[in-house]
Design a protein around this motif. Structure first.
Motif, mmCIF file in Angstrom:
data_model
loop_
_atom_site.group_PDB
_atom_site.id
_atom_site.type_symbol
_atom_site.label_atom_id
_atom_site.label_comp_id
_atom_site.label_asym_id
_atom_site.label_seq_id
_atom_site.Cartn_x
_atom_site.Cartn_y
_atom_site.Cartn_z
ATOM 1 N N ASP A 182 -58.019 -2.171 -134.000
ATOM 2 C CA ASP A 182 -58.629 -2.388 -132.689
ATOM 3 C C ASP A 182 -57.530 -2.751 -131.696
ATOM 4 O O ASP A 182 -57.631 -3.739 -130.963
ATOM 5 N N VAL A 183 -56.488 -1.941 -131.698
ATOM 6 C CA VAL A 183 -55.325 -2.186 -130.843
ATOM 7 C C VAL A 183 -55.643 -1.735 -129.423
ATOM 8 O O VAL A 183 -55.693 -0.543 -129.137
ATOM 9 N N ARG A 184 -55.892 -2.688 -128.552
ATOM 10 C CA ARG A 184 -56.133 -2.389 -127.140
ATOM 11 C C ARG A 184 -55.792 -3.614 -126.301
ATOM 12 O O ARG A 184 -55.609 -4.707 -126.828
ATOM 13 N N LEU A 224 -48.736 1.584 -124.693
ATOM 14 C CA LEU A 224 -47.470 1.798 -123.994
ATOM 15 C C LEU A 224 -47.696 2.568 -122.696
ATOM 16 O O LEU A 224 -47.094 2.257 -121.657
ATOM 17 N N LEU A 225 -48.567 3.553 -122.753
ATOM 18 C CA LEU A 225 -48.865 4.354 -121.558
ATOM 19 C C LEU A 225 -49.568 3.512 -120.495
ATOM 20 O O LEU A 225 -49.333 3.691 -119.296
ATOM 21 N N GLU A 226 -50.434 2.610 -120.927
ATOM 22 C CA GLU A 226 -51.101 1.720 -119.970
ATOM 23 C C GLU A 226 -50.088 0.786 -119.316
ATOM 24 O O GLU A 226 -50.159 0.519 -118.104
ATOM 25 N N LEU A 227 -49.140 0.280 -120.094
ATOM 26 C CA LEU A 227 -48.086 -0.565 -119.542
ATOM 27 C C LEU A 227 -47.224 0.214 -118.546
ATOM 28 O O LEU A 227 -46.786 -0.321 -117.524
ATOM 29 N N LEU A 228 -46.974 1.457 -118.849
ATOM 30 C CA LEU A 228 -46.117 2.291 -118.016
ATOM 31 C C LEU A 228 -46.805 2.730 -116.724
ATOM 32 O O LEU A 228 -46.191 2.745 -115.658
ATOM 33 N N SER A 229 -48.076 3.066 -116.818
ATOM 34 C CA SER A 229 -48.785 3.668 -115.683
ATOM 35 C C SER A 229 -49.672 2.711 -114.893
ATOM 36 O O SER A 229 -49.995 2.965 -113.731
ATOM 37 N N GLY A 230 -50.099 1.612 -115.542
ATOM 38 C CA GLY A 230 -51.065 0.732 -114.891
ATOM 39 C C GLY A 230 -52.456 1.336 -114.854
ATOM 40 O O GLY A 230 -53.334 0.852 -114.131
ATOM 41 N N LYS A 231 -52.668 2.397 -115.642
ATOM 42 C CA LYS A 231 -53.973 3.069 -115.700
ATOM 43 C C LYS A 231 -54.621 2.808 -117.049
ATOM 44 O O LYS A 231 -53.950 2.531 -118.032
ATOM 45 N N ARG A 232 -55.943 2.931 -117.078
ATOM 46 C CA ARG A 232 -56.672 2.743 -118.322
ATOM 47 C C ARG A 232 -56.525 3.969 -119.226
ATOM 48 O O ARG A 232 -56.251 5.069 -118.748
ATOM 49 N N ALA A 233 -56.752 3.748 -120.504
ATOM 50 C CA ALA A 233 -56.593 4.812 -121.497
ATOM 51 C C ALA A 233 -57.487 6.004 -121.215
ATOM 52 O O ALA A 233 -57.131 7.149 -121.497
ATOM 53 N N MET A 234 -58.647 5.731 -120.642
ATOM 54 C CA MET A 234 -59.571 6.809 -120.304
ATOM 55 C C MET A 234 -60.219 6.487 -118.956
ATOM 56 O O MET A 234 -60.730 5.384 -118.757
ATOM 57 N N VAL A 242 -63.312 13.606 -117.253
ATOM 58 C CA VAL A 242 -62.753 12.497 -118.025
ATOM 59 C C VAL A 242 -61.279 12.774 -118.305
ATOM 60 O O VAL A 242 -60.923 13.839 -118.827
ATOM 61 N N VAL A 243 -60.429 11.830 -117.935
ATOM 62 C CA VAL A 243 -58.986 11.994 -118.114
ATOM 63 C C VAL A 243 -58.506 11.064 -119.213
ATOM 64 O O VAL A 243 -58.692 9.839 -119.140
ATOM 65 N N MET A 244 -57.895 11.635 -120.257
ATOM 66 C CA MET A 244 -57.296 10.857 -121.329
ATOM 67 C C MET A 244 -55.833 10.636 -120.982
ATOM 68 O O MET A 244 -55.097 11.593 -120.715
ATOM 69 N N LEU A 245 -55.393 9.397 -120.974
ATOM 70 C CA LEU A 245 -54.062 9.053 -120.483
ATOM 71 C C LEU A 245 -52.946 9.750 -121.249
ATOM 72 O O LEU A 245 -51.980 10.231 -120.659
ATOM 73 N N TYR A 246 -53.086 9.846 -122.576
ATOM 74 C CA TYR A 246 -52.014 10.456 -123.361
ATOM 75 C C TYR A 246 -51.896 11.954 -123.093
ATOM 76 O O TYR A 246 -50.804 12.535 -123.127
ATOM 77 N N LYS A 247 -53.025 12.593 -122.780
ATOM 78 C CA LYS A 247 -52.987 14.008 -122.420
ATOM 79 C C LYS A 247 -52.464 14.192 -121.001
ATOM 80 O O LYS A 247 -51.774 15.166 -120.697
ATOM 81 N N ASP A 248 -52.784 13.228 -120.148
ATOM 82 C CA ASP A 248 -52.327 13.265 -118.760
ATOM 83 C C ASP A 248 -50.802 13.222 -118.700
ATOM 84 O O ASP A 248 -50.175 13.940 -117.917
ATOM 85 N N LEU A 249 -50.192 12.374 -119.541
ATOM 86 C CA LEU A 249 -48.727 12.285 -119.545
ATOM 87 C C LEU A 249 -48.100 13.595 -119.998
ATOM 88 O O LEU A 249 -47.069 14.013 -119.463
ATOM 89 N N ARG A 250 -48.723 14.253 -120.957
ATOM 90 C CA ARG A 250 -48.180 15.529 -121.427
ATOM 91 C C ARG A 250 -48.124 16.546 -120.284
ATOM 92 O O ARG A 250 -47.189 17.336 -120.177
#
Length: 342
Positions: A182-184, A224-234, A242-250
């Protein structure tokens, strides 16, 4: 031998005193239940700490809303120490069986427990003065008006290293490997020195196959992406997409020639360009590696800790803004590529 017998005798007298105190207050809890709870934490906290229910009530002003610091969590002062108390009516046996096996500076410390005849359990933890990482990354409207209430680049990197160390300990340095699952951001707490600690072990469990730790690694990469972007995971856009943060970075890094410029626009604007660009690229690369679709291709937490340690050492505590207009996207940028440990 005489010293050992004296210690056993002392422990027995302490337990008798506790039992008497329960009876005086009309608690007289079920002995079998008490033994189960005590056996669940005795190895972890060194001795069985059973807090009196009345003490819990007094410390939280009878679970007053003003003492509430989260869902079913209360701030309390006991024996001159500020603590956090979680109230639950769920079975805590599994959670305690995990907590008795872990002891690490980046995991929230369980101080003791209490319970009543109605089935309520109270888990007493050390308090993290600066709340959850979620509150820092995604403050409410009132908190967001305070321009000082945000994490610097150095704080973000060291927080990431802290919870990487906590997970690495659980995965590789317990008698039986444990996954958190439950890593969040809401389960990462920050103390007065901005040291990060993992909390909420309700879904933690022993590892039974090699794929289980990779679930934690993926979730860690999203953090890590949330720390980098200041955006939520979804996030959901106005058009319902619906935007998934890890796909958005790609997508951001898809076109190599424009990746640096696009990443700068993607990074948390609160940082105001006060970060090392090569460090941001390295963190993005590490997060991308952690969130690969192929679970077995994701790095181990040992590899993650190594990469973050390099980033932490190279990240200055204070940063000056850099001019994006003067930065050429074809300039040579040193990037820490995720490495493999042997």
């Amino acid at each position: 031998m005489t010293r050992y017998l004296r210690q056993v005798s002392n422990k027995g007298s302490v337990l008798k005193k506790r039992k008497k105190s329960f009876k005086v207050r009309n608690y007289d809890p079920d002995q079998a239940t008490q033994e189960k709870l005590l056996s669940g934490i005795s190895q972890y906290v060194g001795k069985a700490i059973m807090y009196d229910k009345e003490m819990i009530m007094e410390a939280t002003n009878d679970l007053d809303e003003l003492c509430k610091i989260g869902d079913s969590m209360y701030k309390a002062t006991m024996y001159g120490k500020v603590l956090a108390i979680k109230r639950t009516n769920k079975d805590v046996k599994e959670k305690l069986s995990i907590l008795q096996k872990v002891n690490h500076v980046n995991l929230v410390n369980l101080m003791g427990i209490s319970y009543d005849a109605d089935g309520d359990r109270f888990l007493v933890y050390e308090n993290a003065e600066n709340g959850s990482l979620e509150n820092w990354l995604f403050p409410d409207s009132e908190a967001s008006s305070d321009s000082l209430a945000f994490l610097s680049w150095s704080q973000r990197i060291h927080i990431a290293l802290d919870f990487a160390n906590g997970l690495h300990y659980m995965h590789d340095h317990t008698q039986q490997s444990i996954v958190h699952w439950d890593v969040r951001e809401r389960n990462i707490l920050v103390d007065s020195n901005f040291k990060a600690k993992f909390a909420n072990f309700s879904t933690a469990r022993p590892v039974t196959n090699s794929s289980m730790p990779k679930v934690d690694v993926f979730a860690f990469g999203v953090l890590l992406l949330e720390l980098l972007s200041g955006k939520r995971a979804m996030e959901t856009k106005e058009n319902g997409e619906v935007v998934m943060l890890y796909k958005d970075l790609r997508e951001v890094l898809k076109v190599e020639e424009k990746s640096v410029e696009r990443l700068q626009k993607w990074i948390d604007p609160k940082l105001e360009n006060c970060y090392p660009l090569d460090g941001a690229l390295s963190l993005a690369a590490l997060a991308t590696t952690c969130t690969q679709e192929n679970a077995q291709a994701r790095p181990s937490l040992a590899e993650v800790v190594l990469n973050l340690s390099v980033l932490a050492q190279s990240s200055p505590k204070t940063m000056h803004k850099f001019s994006t207009s003067k930065f050429k996207t074809d300039s040579i940028v040193e990037v820490v590529i995720p490495v493999e440990t042997r």
